[in-house]
Design an enzyme around this catalytic site. Sequence first.
Site, PDB file in Angstrom:
ATOM      1  N   GLY A 162      -6.602   1.295  -7.805  1.00 42.77           N
ATOM      2  CA  GLY A 162      -7.894   0.644  -7.579  1.00 42.77           C
ATOM      3  C   GLY A 162      -8.473   0.981  -6.215  1.00 42.77           C
ATOM      4  O   GLY A 162      -9.681   1.232  -6.083  1.00 42.77           O
ATOM      5  N   ALA A 163      -7.632   1.018  -5.179  1.00 41.96           N
ATOM      6  CA  ALA A 163      -8.138   1.285  -3.826  1.00 41.96           C
ATOM      7  C   ALA A 163      -8.664   2.713  -3.724  1.00 41.96           C
ATOM      8  O   ALA A 163      -9.765   2.952  -3.219  1.00 41.96           O
ATOM      9  CB  ALA A 163      -7.036   1.049  -2.797  1.00 41.96           C
ATOM     10  N   GLY A 164      -7.877   3.675  -4.204  1.00 43.33           N
ATOM     11  CA  GLY A 164      -8.270   5.084  -4.101  1.00 43.33           C
ATOM     12  C   GLY A 164      -9.529   5.380  -4.901  1.00 43.33           C
ATOM     13  O   GLY A 164     -10.437   6.078  -4.423  1.00 43.33           O
ATOM     14  N   GLY A 214      -4.184   8.880  -3.533  1.00 43.51           N
ATOM     15  CA  GLY A 214      -3.945   7.687  -4.345  1.00 43.51           C
ATOM     16  C   GLY A 214      -5.124   7.426  -5.264  1.00 43.51           C
ATOM     17  O   GLY A 214      -6.283   7.491  -4.840  1.00 43.51           O
ATOM     18  N   PHE A 241      -5.439 -20.420 -10.182  1.00 47.08           N
ATOM     19  CA  PHE A 241      -4.342 -19.564  -9.725  1.00 47.08           C
ATOM     20  C   PHE A 241      -3.667 -20.248  -8.543  1.00 47.08           C
ATOM     21  O   PHE A 241      -4.264 -21.129  -7.902  1.00 47.08           O
ATOM     22  CB  PHE A 241      -4.910 -18.196  -9.300  1.00 47.08           C
ATOM     23  N   GLU A 264       1.037 -15.052 -12.934  1.00 41.87           N
ATOM     24  CA  GLU A 264       0.677 -16.416 -12.556  1.00 41.87           C
ATOM     25  C   GLU A 264      -0.296 -17.020 -13.580  1.00 41.87           C
ATOM     26  O   GLU A 264      -0.429 -18.240 -13.681  1.00 41.87           O
ATOM     27  CB  GLU A 264      -0.022 -16.335 -11.196  1.00 41.87           C
ATOM     28  N   LEU A 310       7.107  -8.569 -14.446  1.00 42.05           N
ATOM     29  CA  LEU A 310       6.319  -9.749 -14.098  1.00 42.05           C
ATOM     30  C   LEU A 310       5.831 -10.558 -15.294  1.00 42.05           C
ATOM     31  O   LEU A 310       5.383  -9.999 -16.290  1.00 42.05           O
ATOM     32  CB  LEU A 310       5.092  -9.309 -13.294  1.00 42.05           C
ATOM     33  N   HIS A 340       7.683  -8.332  -5.203  1.00 47.18           N
ATOM     34  CA  HIS A 340       6.410  -8.106  -5.880  1.00 47.18           C
ATOM     35  C   HIS A 340       5.340  -7.420  -5.046  1.00 47.18           C
ATOM     36  O   HIS A 340       4.630  -6.541  -5.521  1.00 47.18           O
ATOM     37  CB  HIS A 340       5.886  -9.467  -6.333  1.00 47.18           C
ATOM     38  N   ARG A 357       0.477 -13.520   0.325  1.00 47.72           N
ATOM     39  CA  ARG A 357      -0.773 -13.258  -0.385  1.00 47.72           C
ATOM     40  C   ARG A 357      -0.974 -14.263  -1.506  1.00 47.72           C
ATOM     41  O   ARG A 357      -0.017 -14.629  -2.195  1.00 47.72           O
ATOM     42  CB  ARG A 357      -0.739 -11.844  -0.986  1.00 47.72           C
ATOM     43  N   HIS A 415       7.508 -12.819  -6.160  1.00 47.28           N
ATOM     44  CA  HIS A 415       6.721 -13.556  -7.148  1.00 47.28           C
ATOM     45  C   HIS A 415       7.685 -14.476  -7.885  1.00 47.28           C
ATOM     46  O   HIS A 415       8.791 -14.063  -8.233  1.00 47.28           O
ATOM     47  CB  HIS A 415       6.069 -12.559  -8.114  1.00 47.28           C
ATOM     48  N   GLN A 464       6.499 -10.229  -0.476  1.00 42.76           N
ATOM     49  CA  GLN A 464       6.414 -11.422  -1.318  1.00 42.76           C
ATOM     50  C   GLN A 464       7.292 -11.344  -2.565  1.00 42.76           C
ATOM     51  O   GLN A 464       7.266 -10.328  -3.269  1.00 42.76           O
ATOM     52  CB  GLN A 464       4.968 -11.594  -1.763  1.00 42.76           C
ATOM     53  N   ARG A 473       2.873 -18.717  -3.929  1.00 47.13           N
ATOM     54  CA  ARG A 473       4.053 -18.030  -4.463  1.00 47.13           C
ATOM     55  C   ARG A 473       5.298 -18.212  -3.613  1.00 47.13           C
ATOM     56  O   ARG A 473       6.401 -18.329  -4.136  1.00 47.13           O
ATOM     57  CB  ARG A 473       3.748 -16.540  -4.587  1.00 47.13           C
TER      58      ARG A 473
HETATM   59  C1  LIG Z   1       3.046  -6.500 -12.468  1.00 44.54           C
HETATM   60  C2  LIG Z   1       2.012  -6.750 -11.423  1.00 44.54           C
HETATM   61  C3  LIG Z   1       0.920  -7.540 -11.700  1.00 44.54           C
HETATM   62  C4  LIG Z   1      -0.051  -7.765 -10.731  1.00 44.54           C
HETATM   63  N1  LIG Z   1      -1.124  -8.556 -11.035  1.00 44.54           N
HETATM   64  C5  LIG Z   1      -2.066  -8.773 -10.098  1.00 44.54           C
HETATM   65  C6  LIG Z   1      -3.194  -9.590 -10.390  1.00 44.54           C
HETATM   66  O1  LIG Z   1      -3.344 -10.108 -11.492  1.00 44.54           O
HETATM   67  N2  LIG Z   1      -4.109  -9.780  -9.414  1.00 44.54           N
HETATM   68  C7  LIG Z   1      -3.992  -9.226  -8.173  1.00 44.54           C
HETATM   69  O2  LIG Z   1      -4.855  -9.436  -7.338  1.00 44.54           O
HETATM   70  N3  LIG Z   1      -2.938  -8.420  -7.883  1.00 44.54           N
HETATM   71  C8  LIG Z   1      -1.983  -8.179  -8.806  1.00 44.54           C
HETATM   72  N4  LIG Z   1      -0.918  -7.375  -8.507  1.00 44.54           N
HETATM   73  C9  LIG Z   1      -0.935  -6.592  -7.264  1.00 44.54           C
HETATM   74  C10 LIG Z   1      -1.868  -5.392  -7.417  1.00 44.54           C
HETATM   75  O3  LIG Z   1      -1.805  -4.912  -8.731  1.00 44.54           O
HETATM   76  C11 LIG Z   1      -1.526  -4.245  -6.465  1.00 44.54           C
HETATM   77  O4  LIG Z   1      -1.327  -4.734  -5.173  1.00 44.54           O
HETATM   78  C12 LIG Z   1      -2.667  -3.232  -6.443  1.00 44.54           C
HETATM   79  O5  LIG Z   1      -2.982  -2.831  -7.751  1.00 44.54           O
HETATM   80  C13 LIG Z   1      -2.343  -2.019  -5.594  1.00 44.54           C
HETATM   81  O6  LIG Z   1      -3.390  -1.091  -5.742  1.00 44.54           O
HETATM   82  P1  LIG Z   1      -3.464   0.230  -4.868  1.00 44.54           P
HETATM   83  O7  LIG Z   1      -4.659   0.978  -5.297  1.00 44.54           O
HETATM   84  O8  LIG Z   1      -3.300  -0.093  -3.437  1.00 44.54           O
HETATM   85  O9  LIG Z   1      -2.145   1.044  -5.276  1.00 44.54           O
HETATM   86  P2  LIG Z   1      -1.602   1.614  -6.720  1.00 44.54           P
HETATM   87  O10 LIG Z   1      -2.383   1.110  -7.861  1.00 44.54           O
HETATM   88  O11 LIG Z   1      -0.153   1.382  -6.658  1.00 44.54           O
HETATM   89  O12 LIG Z   1      -1.916   3.145  -6.591  1.00 44.54           O
HETATM   90  C14 LIG Z   1      -1.212   3.995  -5.720  1.00 44.54           C
HETATM   91  C15 LIG Z   1      -1.695   5.406  -5.946  1.00 44.54           C
HETATM   92  O13 LIG Z   1      -1.127   6.235  -4.944  1.00 44.54           O
HETATM   93  C16 LIG Z   1      -0.635   7.422  -5.525  1.00 44.54           C
HETATM   94  N5  LIG Z   1       0.465   7.905  -4.677  1.00 44.54           N
HETATM   95  C17 LIG Z   1       1.503   7.194  -4.169  1.00 44.54           C
HETATM   96  N6  LIG Z   1       2.301   8.008  -3.450  1.00 44.54           N
HETATM   97  C18 LIG Z   1       1.751   9.247  -3.495  1.00 44.54           C
HETATM   98  C19 LIG Z   1       2.110  10.508  -2.960  1.00 44.54           C
HETATM   99  N7  LIG Z   1       3.223  10.695  -2.250  1.00 44.54           N
HETATM  100  N8  LIG Z   1       1.304  11.560  -3.216  1.00 44.54           N
HETATM  101  C20 LIG Z   1       0.188  11.428  -3.967  1.00 44.54           C
HETATM  102  N9  LIG Z   1      -0.193  10.251  -4.512  1.00 44.54           N
HETATM  103  C21 LIG Z   1       0.580   9.185  -4.269  1.00 44.54           C
HETATM  104  C22 LIG Z   1      -0.202   7.023  -6.925  1.00 44.54           C
HETATM  105  O14 LIG Z   1      -0.221   8.143  -7.773  1.00 44.54           O
HETATM  106  C23 LIG Z   1      -1.288   6.007  -7.287  1.00 44.54           C
HETATM  107  O15 LIG Z   1      -2.395   6.682  -7.830  1.00 44.54           O
HETATM  108  C24 LIG Z   1       0.080  -7.175  -9.456  1.00 44.54           C
HETATM  109  C25 LIG Z   1       1.187  -6.394  -9.169  1.00 44.54           C
HETATM  110  C26 LIG Z   1       2.162  -6.208 -10.124  1.00 44.54           C
HETATM  111  C27 LIG Z   1       3.390  -5.447  -9.755  1.00 44.54           C
END
Ligand SMILES: Cc1cc2nc3c(=O)[nH]c(=O)nc-3n(C[C@H](O)[C@H](O)[C@H](O)COP(=O)(O)OP(=O)(O)OC[C@H]3O[C@@H](n4cnc5c(N)ncnc54)[C@H](O)[C@@H]3O)c2cc1C
Length: 568
Positions: free
Chosen positions: A12-14, A9, A117, A246, A243, A346, A381, A233, A231, A277
Amino acid sequence: MKVDVLIVGAGGAGLYAALSAAEEAKGMEVAVLTKVYPTRSHTGAAQGGVNAALANVDPTDSEELHTFDTVKGSDYLADQKAVKYMCFEAPRIIREMEHMGVPFSRLNNGKIAQRPFGGASKDRTCYSADKMGHVMLHTLYEQCIKHDIKFLNEWFMLNIVHDGERLQGVTAINIATGEIQFIHAKAVILATGGHSRIYWGYTSNALGCTGDGTAAALRAGLPLKDMEFLQFHPTGLRKSAILVSEAARGEGGHLLNNKGERFMSKYAPEKMELGPRDLVSRSIMTEIREGRGFKDEEGREYVHLDLTHLGEEKIKSRLPQIRELTIDFEGIDPIKEPIPIKPTAHYAMGGIHTDVRCETPIAGIYAAGEAQCVSVHGANRLGGNSLLDIVVFGHVAGKEAVRYAEGTDFAKGGESKLQDDVKFIQELFDRESKETLGDLRDELGEIMFRHFGVFKNEKEMQEGYDKLKNLIERANKNLAVEDKSKVFNTDLQSLLEFYNLLEIADVLAYASLQRKESRGSFYRDDYPKRDDENFLYHSMISRNSDGSFKYEKGKVDLSLYEPAERKY
Ligand SMILES: Cc1cc2nc3c(=O)[nH]c(=O)nc-3n(C[C@H](O)[C@H](O)[C@H](O)COP(=O)(O)OP(=O)(O)OC[C@H]3O[C@@H](n4cnc5c(N)ncnc54)[C@H](O)[C@@H]3O)c2cc1C
């Protein structure tokens, strides 16, 4: 292939995990494997901002208040010490990102700007106009390039392999060639994002939010936690469910019913549109159910989000992306007209169970981000807390995984799992499809939205679960890969993702039927009250050896605040 620490992944987390792992690792190889190119990860869609008690706007804000707001917002299901850790880490990590080059919006005095928020008692959300996720993701990726981190872009992880005690590796397809490989790793971090796409057609999430890592964890025998909590939204666009952040309400937007009333005065007299939310989504659906919503020619029901009084300048400078999306997907300019909105699926509060060090019960397997459930969000959340969670726990996961990998060698074996995956995929190529993937995916979304939506009850959930079981059976028998080529086979990938969605939907439905109370985002008409005596626990679901679900109850850490009734 062998990698010491493999991060699956590149959201942001990865990426944060990769950066802190690379910093910690001495002579160890750290690699990131991702199904989409890193900057296309779903984090890039995040709009409104990220929370930290910097107290730049309101000097009375503090980490303690942030902790309390988060626990209260979670309807007391979050683990309180984990929340405290996240909220106290927030100012440090925001400054760290500022130093990396994240272009935050500024106050006149040059400090990072903060906006109000939902569910927050102070103006605490740091932002970059309405493109917070986009700028964070690009900056983190730049930093990874600078640190020479290895990327396996457009690789799809299939399964996690372990010997019952330790990780052995993962299986994955190179999407560009179709080749399936076993990748040996000492430690893996699952940062594969959320699974709201189970509400296909009714979600704000990108097409790729299919819970692949979460489903793989379940297949690998790991427990999933609090999966019934998903959740809605409050403000998704009427037609597309895309989306409207907020931030639109944070900047002063009003929710209006068909009588022109700001109906939130009935449901959250103090916080109004900036209630949490879960509460705002239920209020919108109540207005619609009781006939105070609008209906378009195609039968879609909605209410209005009115920004017109904010004026052109504020909308253009603070909410430019929201304006663009509304023009493109609704044909409406929010400077001139109210936006038609309805709740949209969401965010997954539930996910792969880990402790506060991001460890799962199997040594060497870690999780971070939306795929993970620590839990810091409990039953609901707060906006701005996910972007915080993913970087705080991404950072922890990176460090912990390296520390573990440094003290161990590669576990032997595991390669034979590759043959199971090769065989399974070959079968998908060999058989004939009797139904189409697109139809079944739409059916999944309909079942989940109609039967496991904002309001639930026993009868409708049971009916929905029966339909879901039937859908799973048909999908397992009737779907096949239509495109028989190996190179960039998106047909195969979509099918694998769909099977993951079905596994997740199955768990969510099962978990929902067990919880006979209402808490946070999980609301049942037949049990409208929170029931701390019987249900103040984390649901933990894994598979028994016969494939049935094992349901256990995990303890909630309540060491800081006594559960109380939530009022806004
Ligand atoms: C429209 C929208 C707006 C948002 N706005 C906000 C905000 O303003 N503030 C806030 O705090 N949160 C917000 N959120 C929530 C937040 O954006 C997400 O919860 C967060 O970005 C998730 O990050 P992540 O790194 O966990 O996963 P993601 O960013 O979803 O990354 C997942 C990664 O995993 C990889 N992956 C998945 N499956 C596989 C697989 N089988 N093999 C290899 N790679 C794989 C993908 O390629 C990707 O790189 C929002 C969400 C949405 C939908």
